[in-house]
Design a protein around this motif. Sequence first.
Motif, PDB file in Angstrom:
ATOM      1  N   LYS A  69       0.843  -1.200   0.000  1.00 44.48           N
ATOM      2  CA  LYS A  69       0.000   0.000   0.000  1.00 44.48           C
ATOM      3  C   LYS A  69       0.873   1.243   0.000  1.00 44.48           C
ATOM      4  CE  LYS A  69      -4.441  -0.141   2.113  1.00 44.48           C
ATOM      5  NZ  LYS A  69      -5.197   0.081   3.325  1.00 44.48           N
ATOM      6  N   GLN A  70       0.516   2.195  -0.808  1.00 42.44           N
ATOM      7  CA  GLN A  70       1.201   3.478  -0.813  1.00 42.44           C
ATOM      8  C   GLN A  70       0.655   4.318   0.334  1.00 42.44           C
ATOM      9  OE1 GLN A  70       3.705   4.477  -2.813  1.00 42.44           O
ATOM     10  NE2 GLN A  70       3.725   2.415  -3.683  1.00 42.44           N
ATOM     11  N   PRO A  71       1.497   4.992   1.072  1.00 42.06           N
ATOM     12  CA  PRO A  71       0.989   5.845   2.144  1.00 42.06           C
ATOM     13  C   PRO A  71       0.147   6.975   1.557  1.00 42.06           C
ATOM     14  CG  PRO A  71       3.355   6.146   1.865  1.00 42.06           C
ATOM     15  CD  PRO A  71       2.941   5.051   0.936  1.00 42.06           C
ATOM     16  N   VAL A  72      -0.944   7.250   2.251  1.00 42.05           N
ATOM     17  CA  VAL A  72      -1.819   8.338   1.820  1.00 42.05           C
ATOM     18  C   VAL A  72      -1.159   9.649   2.197  1.00 42.05           C
ATOM     19  CG1 VAL A  72      -4.076   9.403   2.128  1.00 42.05           C
ATOM     20  CG2 VAL A  72      -3.862   6.920   2.100  1.00 42.05           C
ATOM     21  N   GLN A  73      -1.069  10.537   1.236  1.00 32.49           N
ATOM     22  CA  GLN A  73      -0.473  11.837   1.528  1.00 32.49           C
ATOM     23  C   GLN A  73      -1.474  12.676   2.304  1.00 32.49           C
ATOM     24  OE1 GLN A  73       0.813  13.661  -2.103  1.00 32.49           O
ATOM     25  NE2 GLN A  73       2.759  12.589  -2.060  1.00 32.49           N
ATOM     26  N   SER A  74      -0.996  13.261   3.343  1.00 33.32           N
ATOM     27  CA  SER A  74      -1.877  14.140   4.098  1.00 33.32           C
ATOM     28  C   SER A  74      -1.894  15.502   3.420  1.00 33.32           C
ATOM     29  CB  SER A  74      -1.404  14.272   5.538  1.00 33.32           C
ATOM     30  OG  SER A  74      -0.114  14.806   5.567  1.00 33.32           O
ATOM     31  N   MET A  75      -2.963  16.219   3.659  1.00 35.97           N
ATOM     32  CA  MET A  75      -3.033  17.553   3.089  1.00 35.97           C
ATOM     33  C   MET A  75      -3.504  18.520   4.157  1.00 35.97           C
ATOM     34  SD  MET A  75      -6.277  17.296   0.582  1.00 35.97           S
ATOM     35  CE  MET A  75      -7.698  18.228   1.057  1.00 35.97           C
ATOM     36  N   MET A  76      -3.096  19.744   3.982  1.00 29.59           N
ATOM     37  CA  MET A  76      -3.485  20.773   4.932  1.00 29.59           C
ATOM     38  C   MET A  76      -4.909  21.224   4.622  1.00 29.59           C
ATOM     39  SD  MET A  76      -0.961  20.845   6.888  1.00 29.59           S
ATOM     40  CE  MET A  76      -1.308  22.208   7.945  1.00 29.59           C
ATOM     41  N   ILE A  77      -5.686  21.365   5.663  1.00 29.38           N
ATOM     42  CA  ILE A  77      -7.054  21.851   5.528  1.00 29.38           C
ATOM     43  C   ILE A  77      -7.085  23.246   6.116  1.00 29.38           C
ATOM     44  CG2 ILE A  77      -9.447  21.503   6.212  1.00 29.38           C
ATOM     45  CD1 ILE A  77      -8.790  18.495   6.360  1.00 29.38           C
ATOM     46  N   GLN A  78      -7.394  24.204   5.272  1.00 32.52           N
ATOM     47  CA  GLN A  78      -7.475  25.577   5.746  1.00 32.52           C
ATOM     48  C   GLN A  78      -8.244  26.412   4.735  1.00 32.52           C
ATOM     49  OE1 GLN A  78      -2.982  26.386   4.881  1.00 32.52           O
ATOM     50  NE2 GLN A  78      -3.894  28.331   5.454  1.00 32.52           N
ATOM     51  N   ASN A 133     -13.168  28.787  15.491  1.00 34.16           N
ATOM     52  CA  ASN A 133     -13.905  28.863  14.225  1.00 34.16           C
ATOM     53  C   ASN A 133     -13.622  30.161  13.482  1.00 34.16           C
ATOM     54  OD1 ASN A 133     -15.136  26.329  14.317  1.00 34.16           O
ATOM     55  ND2 ASN A 133     -16.848  27.092  15.527  1.00 34.16           N
ATOM     56  N   LEU A 134     -13.569  31.265  14.196  1.00 36.43           N
ATOM     57  CA  LEU A 134     -13.277  32.554  13.574  1.00 36.43           C
ATOM     58  C   LEU A 134     -11.889  32.532  12.932  1.00 36.43           C
ATOM     59  CD1 LEU A 134     -13.968  35.516  12.991  1.00 36.43           C
ATOM     60  CD2 LEU A 134     -13.120  36.072  15.291  1.00 36.43           C
ATOM     61  N   MET A 135     -10.911  32.049  13.675  1.00 35.04           N
ATOM     62  CA  MET A 135      -9.548  31.999  13.148  1.00 35.04           C
ATOM     63  C   MET A 135      -9.439  31.018  11.977  1.00 35.04           C
ATOM     64  SD  MET A 135      -7.099  32.459  16.452  1.00 35.04           S
ATOM     65  CE  MET A 135      -5.655  32.731  15.425  1.00 35.04           C
ATOM     66  N   PHE A 136     -10.144  29.888  12.067  1.00 37.28           N
ATOM     67  CA  PHE A 136     -10.122  28.925  10.966  1.00 37.28           C
ATOM     68  C   PHE A 136     -10.766  29.532   9.719  1.00 37.28           C
ATOM     69  CE2 PHE A 136     -12.024  25.443   8.511  1.00 37.28           C
ATOM     70  CZ  PHE A 136     -10.882  24.725   8.220  1.00 37.28           C
ATOM     71  N   LYS A 188      -4.977  26.159  10.796  1.00 34.98           N
ATOM     72  CA  LYS A 188      -5.071  25.067   9.834  1.00 34.98           C
ATOM     73  C   LYS A 188      -4.718  23.765  10.534  1.00 34.98           C
ATOM     74  CE  LYS A 188      -0.459  26.227   8.286  1.00 34.98           C
ATOM     75  NZ  LYS A 188       0.347  26.770   7.212  1.00 34.98           N
ATOM     76  N   PHE A 189      -5.098  22.683   9.902  1.00 36.49           N
ATOM     77  CA  PHE A 189      -4.740  21.384  10.444  1.00 36.49           C
ATOM     78  C   PHE A 189      -4.508  20.420   9.293  1.00 36.49           C
ATOM     79  CE2 PHE A 189      -9.327  21.772  10.442  1.00 36.49           C
ATOM     80  CZ  PHE A 189      -9.769  20.596   9.862  1.00 36.49           C
ATOM     81  N   GLU A 190      -3.911  19.305   9.623  1.00 35.35           N
ATOM     82  CA  GLU A 190      -3.534  18.317   8.625  1.00 35.35           C
ATOM     83  C   GLU A 190      -4.579  17.205   8.618  1.00 35.35           C
ATOM     84  OE1 GLU A 190       0.422  15.652   7.584  1.00 35.35           O
ATOM     85  OE2 GLU A 190       0.479  17.086   9.221  1.00 35.35           O
TER      86      GLU A 190
END
Length: 111
Positions: A3-12, A76-79, A85-87
Amino acid sequence: MEKQPVQSMMIQNKETQIQKTVQMNDRDYLNDVLLSEKYLGTSYVHALQEASHQELYQDIKSVFDQTSEYQRDLYNLMFNKGWYKFESQDPQKIQQTQQQFTQYAQQQFPK
């Protein structure tokens, strides 16, 4: 087949631009208030654990609940402004970790 590792992505969100100066800006103020709310929340948890009187406990619990809501609103306001942001994580990895802790809890605290 490996299995190839799933690349994480930044959510922002798209970052709201602010003027960067040596003086505090809106982002700095919100971050400072958010950190203060987090600190207060932790302090209220300790006070709740040591409250010796039920009415005192209820008063502190009420303030703790309000503080938790303020903390969430600030997050929530800052997001929404793109300042927080989070991964993302692989859903399978999350499920695996959850199962691991569930099994541990069942072993430690059998019914």
